[in-house]
Motif scaffolding. Structure first.
Motif, mmCIF file in Angstrom:
data_model
loop_
_atom_site.group_PDB
_atom_site.id
_atom_site.type_symbol
_atom_site.label_atom_id
_atom_site.label_comp_id
_atom_site.label_asym_id
_atom_site.label_seq_id
_atom_site.Cartn_x
_atom_site.Cartn_y
_atom_site.Cartn_z
ATOM 1 N N VAL A 70 1.427 -1.636 0.075
ATOM 2 C CA VAL A 70 0.368 0.391 0.098
ATOM 3 C C VAL A 70 0.744 1.292 -0.142
ATOM 4 O O VAL A 70 1.731 1.005 0.978
ATOM 5 C CB VAL A 70 -0.910 -0.207 1.346
ATOM 6 N N ILE A 71 0.288 2.031 -0.913
ATOM 7 C CA ILE A 71 1.989 3.315 -1.297
ATOM 8 C C ILE A 71 0.783 4.119 -1.528
ATOM 9 O O ILE A 71 -0.102 4.962 -2.092
ATOM 10 C CB ILE A 71 2.526 2.945 -2.701
ATOM 11 N N GLY A 72 1.058 5.188 -0.843
ATOM 12 C CA GLY A 72 0.710 6.588 0.167
ATOM 13 C C GLY A 72 1.238 8.045 -0.191
ATOM 14 O O GLY A 72 1.988 7.730 0.012
ATOM 15 N N LEU A 73 1.325 9.079 -1.184
ATOM 16 C CA LEU A 73 2.046 9.846 -1.510
ATOM 17 C C LEU A 73 1.228 11.216 -1.493
ATOM 18 O O LEU A 73 0.051 10.931 -1.643
ATOM 19 C CB LEU A 73 2.320 9.359 -3.814
ATOM 20 N N GLN A 74 2.869 12.284 -1.268
ATOM 21 C CA GLN A 74 1.342 13.649 -0.982
ATOM 22 C C GLN A 74 2.694 14.439 -2.086
ATOM 23 O O GLN A 74 3.743 14.365 -2.544
ATOM 24 C CB GLN A 74 1.627 14.025 0.233
ATOM 25 N N SER A 99 5.393 -1.054 -13.306
ATOM 26 C CA SER A 99 6.589 -2.074 -13.999
ATOM 27 C C SER A 99 7.550 -2.779 -12.871
ATOM 28 O O SER A 99 8.304 -3.176 -13.216
ATOM 29 C CB SER A 99 7.130 -0.779 -14.812
ATOM 30 N N THR A 100 7.400 -2.387 -11.526
ATOM 31 C CA THR A 100 8.820 -3.043 -10.572
ATOM 32 C C THR A 100 8.100 -4.264 -9.967
ATOM 33 O O THR A 100 8.595 -5.153 -9.719
ATOM 34 C CB THR A 100 9.078 -1.632 -9.715
ATOM 35 N N LEU A 101 6.970 -4.054 -10.120
ATOM 36 C CA LEU A 101 5.810 -5.016 -8.936
ATOM 37 C C LEU A 101 5.761 -6.446 -10.053
ATOM 38 O O LEU A 101 5.246 -7.357 -9.840
ATOM 39 C CB LEU A 101 5.112 -4.758 -8.306
ATOM 40 N N ALA A 102 5.448 -5.630 -11.254
ATOM 41 C CA ALA A 102 4.589 -6.463 -12.398
ATOM 42 C C ALA A 102 5.102 -7.866 -12.105
ATOM 43 O O ALA A 102 4.907 -9.045 -12.295
ATOM 44 C CB ALA A 102 3.644 -5.957 -13.424
ATOM 45 N N ILE A 107 -0.194 -7.156 -8.572
ATOM 46 C CA ILE A 107 -1.093 -6.217 -10.041
ATOM 47 C C ILE A 107 -1.586 -5.129 -8.739
ATOM 48 O O ILE A 107 -1.641 -5.137 -7.656
ATOM 49 C CB ILE A 107 -1.891 -7.008 -10.488
ATOM 50 N N LYS A 108 -1.741 -4.590 -9.594
ATOM 51 C CA LYS A 108 -2.577 -2.953 -8.961
ATOM 52 C C LYS A 108 -3.994 -3.448 -8.479
ATOM 53 O O LYS A 108 -4.673 -3.486 -10.324
ATOM 54 C CB LYS A 108 -2.350 -1.813 -10.029
ATOM 55 N N PHE A 122 -1.358 -2.566 -4.550
ATOM 56 C CA PHE A 122 -1.646 -3.809 -4.567
ATOM 57 C C PHE A 122 -0.580 -4.874 -4.099
ATOM 58 O O PHE A 122 -0.872 -5.413 -3.146
ATOM 59 C CB PHE A 122 0.220 -3.626 -5.696
ATOM 60 N N SER A 123 -1.518 -6.493 -4.427
ATOM 61 C CA SER A 123 -1.442 -7.863 -3.924
ATOM 62 C C SER A 123 -1.061 -8.616 -4.834
ATOM 63 O O SER A 123 -0.727 -8.667 -6.267
ATOM 64 C CB SER A 123 -3.060 -7.829 -4.385
ATOM 65 N N LYS A 124 -0.309 -9.522 -4.668
ATOM 66 C CA LYS A 124 0.552 -10.776 -5.487
ATOM 67 C C LYS A 124 -0.871 -11.286 -5.941
ATOM 68 O O LYS A 124 -2.774 -11.571 -5.523
ATOM 69 C CB LYS A 124 0.773 -12.427 -4.225
ATOM 70 N N LEU A 125 -0.735 -11.725 -7.183
ATOM 71 C CA LEU A 125 -1.956 -12.105 -7.852
ATOM 72 C C LEU A 125 -2.661 -13.368 -7.151
ATOM 73 O O LEU A 125 -4.319 -13.112 -7.564
ATOM 74 C CB LEU A 125 -1.102 -13.115 -8.857
ATOM 75 N N GLU A 126 -2.622 -14.271 -6.471
ATOM 76 C CA GLU A 126 -3.276 -15.132 -5.992
ATOM 77 C C GLU A 126 -4.069 -15.502 -4.801
ATOM 78 O O GLU A 126 -5.061 -15.809 -4.851
ATOM 79 C CB GLU A 126 -2.080 -16.640 -5.235
ATOM 80 N N HIS A 127 -3.746 -13.570 -4.528
ATOM 81 C CA HIS A 127 -4.983 -12.947 -3.167
ATOM 82 C C HIS A 127 -5.930 -12.287 -3.831
ATOM 83 O O HIS A 127 -7.347 -12.484 -3.282
ATOM 84 C CB HIS A 127 -4.263 -12.284 -2.287
ATOM 85 N N VAL A 128 -5.814 -12.455 -5.611
ATOM 86 C CA VAL A 128 -6.536 -10.783 -5.977
ATOM 87 C C VAL A 128 -7.884 -11.269 -5.962
ATOM 88 O O VAL A 128 -9.265 -10.399 -5.950
ATOM 89 C CB VAL A 128 -6.468 -10.759 -7.527
ATOM 90 N N PRO A 129 -8.150 -12.676 -6.158
ATOM 91 C CA PRO A 129 -9.841 -13.223 -6.266
ATOM 92 C C PRO A 129 -10.437 -13.001 -4.953
ATOM 93 O O PRO A 129 -11.441 -13.087 -4.692
ATOM 94 C CB PRO A 129 -9.748 -14.852 -7.100
#
Length: 497
Positions: A70-74, A99-102, A107-108, A122-129
């Motif tokens: 989880v990335i929060g920017l200001q 591009s770094t995490l894919a 995935i975002k 972003f989450s690992k693909l296995e958790h997305v469903p």
């Protein structure tokens, strides 16, 4: 071509039904208890362009990889031209993280932007469903509530059935506005709502993470004392004068949030491209402006501490009490620190690692799907899918074809509307048609994803499979250099037209 597919369908569907049965048995045996690692970043980037390398920021060399980032920017740069392009295309910061995490199979899942405020999940693909009911919203608090330079952006979701909320804030600046900062935070908490019966407000979520440039300062102490404590790493001598710590003693809502010890040097304000605190004429005092806190929903009193009947609790509280007991959730903060090596901003990024231990409310995806037979751009294709549990399907549901290593839900090669392109179905298996002109000519490793529009998320992902290179394209003389990867190209369009 369609007839050939239909002739093969009986055997394919029987095989798919068998696999489905095995799949469900495996899922039933799967552990319901889960331990998940969350990596949260907050960083005021002061309108700077992204660095070339975010390895340290994301702990990419760590032996333990997170399940979720989880990335929060200001203060992401939001000049008129850049902001307009960012509304159409992903901004440079999002592109860098994607591009770094894919390639690492993240995935975002969701993002939201309010001018300079940006929140990415972003989450690992296995958790997305198992990440469902995704919603995002924002609140402006800058200049009479109309300007988006200050405020909060949040993402709401269900993670294996547990409601989580991530809130990224940029609050009012300057030493004298501590009370205004609390007022802004409470306003954001009170006004942000979600279309979710279990958690319509932020406080209703099982777990809330609150982070950002909260702008609380170190008051009373003089500059010399503050810098001496920092140089000697005696940060604890400054804690009692930290405004957020002080305000937590007065405000009930703040008291419900936990924070780890501030055992790292204040992250504001530095000269650019250095580790030197503000040397300008203003000589701003260092402060822990950048923070990460969390709130586990307070439990309702146990029934045995009342009269045993639950009298005094409303229906919602009773349901929450039952859920807390049946599906426990625990959180542990494993680290809380700043990353000093980044100097493109006058703030240093802050990172916290958490471990979530929870009992999953579900262990089976809503949909099981797979390709039927061999896929290539030389023949029309079929997708087989089977609902494993009831879900709110609609005419806007679609199945996307993705390259392995895709970056986000929108990063599909092609898609097909589930209801429009449905070919055949029975009680267990449904066939959906995909035209050969939509399939990449060059082929590659791919997955299929079922996107549920009502839940706004992917609810099923196939195993990776091979899309074969088009034999017709090779015979026609289209070489690799002429076919641009998995995208539909002029070459492929010319071929099928």
């Amino acid at each position: 071509m369609m007839e050939e597919n239909e002739e093969q369908s009986d055997g394919q569907q029987a095989d798919f039904s068998l696999k489905k049965g095995n799949y469900e048995e495996e899922e039933e045996e799967e552990e319901e208890e889960g331990s998940f690692r969350l990596h949260i970043v907050t960083w005021n980037v002061a309108t700077a362009d992204p660095p070339d390398d975010v390895t340290s920021l994301l702990h990419l060399n760590s032996p333990k990889s997170p399940d979720v980032y989880v990335i929060g920017l200001q203060e992401v740069y939001s000049g008129p031209l850049r902001f307009m392009s960012d509304t159409v295309f992903d901004d440079p910061w999002s592109r860098l993280f994607m591009s770094t995490l894919a390639p690492r199979k993240y995935i975002k899942v969701s993002s939201i932007r309010l001018q300079g405020l940006l929140l990415l999940f972003f989450s690992k693909l296995e958790h997305v469903p198992f990440i469902r009911d995704i919603q995002a919203t924002y609140t402006r608090t800058g200049i009479f509530g109309y300007w988006g330079n200050k405020g909060g952006v949040s993402i709401h979701l269900s993670f294996y059935g547990h409601t989580l909320c991530f809130l990224n804030c940029h609050l009012a600046a300057h030493m004298k506005y501590a009370t205004e900062r609390v007022d802004e935070f409470e306003y954001i908490m009170d006004t942000q709502t979600f279309e979710c019966k279990k958690a319509p407000r932020i406080v209703d979520h099982r777990l809330v993470f609150w982070f950002g440039d909260l702008n609380f300062r170190i008051q009373d102490h003089g500059m010399h004392f503050v810098r001496s404590c920092i140089n000697d790493q005696k940060y604890n001598l400054l804690w009692s004068k930290d405004q957020l710590t002080i305000m937590k003693m007065k405000e009930q809502m703040l008291q419900e949030f936990d924070e780890g010890p501030l055992d790292f040097q204040p992250t504001y304000k530095f000269d650019l491209n250095s580790d030197t605190y503000d040397s300008s004429g203003k000589k701003r005092k260092p402060a822990w402006t950048d923070r990460i806190l969390w709130r586990l929903r307070p439990k309702a009193p146990p029934l045995d501490e009342q009269d045993g009947s639950g009298v005094g609790l409303d229906v919602k509280q009773l349901k929450q009490l039952e859920e807390d007991e049946e599906y426990p959730l625990k959180i542990r903060q494993d680290s809380y620190t700043s990353i000093m090596e980044y100097s493109i901003s006058d703030h240093k990024p802050v990172v916290s690692i958490f471990t979530l231990e929870l009992r999953k409310m579900y262990t089976t995806p809503l949909v099981r799907l797979q390709p039927e037979g061999d896929w290539s751009a030389d023949i029309d294709a079929m997708v087989l899918y089977s609902p494993l549990q009831p879900f709110p399907s609609s005419t806007w549901d679609w199945i996307g074809l993705y390259e392995v290593g895709f970056t986000s839900v929108s990063d599909y090669i092609t898609y097909t509307w589930v209801k429009d392109d449905e070919v055949a179905f029975n009680e267990e298996v449904i066939q959906v048609y995909v035209g050969k002109e939509e399939i990449p000519v060059r082929g590659g490793e791919c997955v299929l994803c079922y996107y549920c529009s009502t839940l706004q998320c992917i609810i099923g992902i196939s195993e990776p499979f091979k899309v074969h290179e088009s034999k017709v394209a090779i015979e026609e003389g289209f070489v690799h250099e002429q076919i641009n990867g998995l995208d539909k190209t002029t070459a492929s369009e010319a071929l099928w037209n």
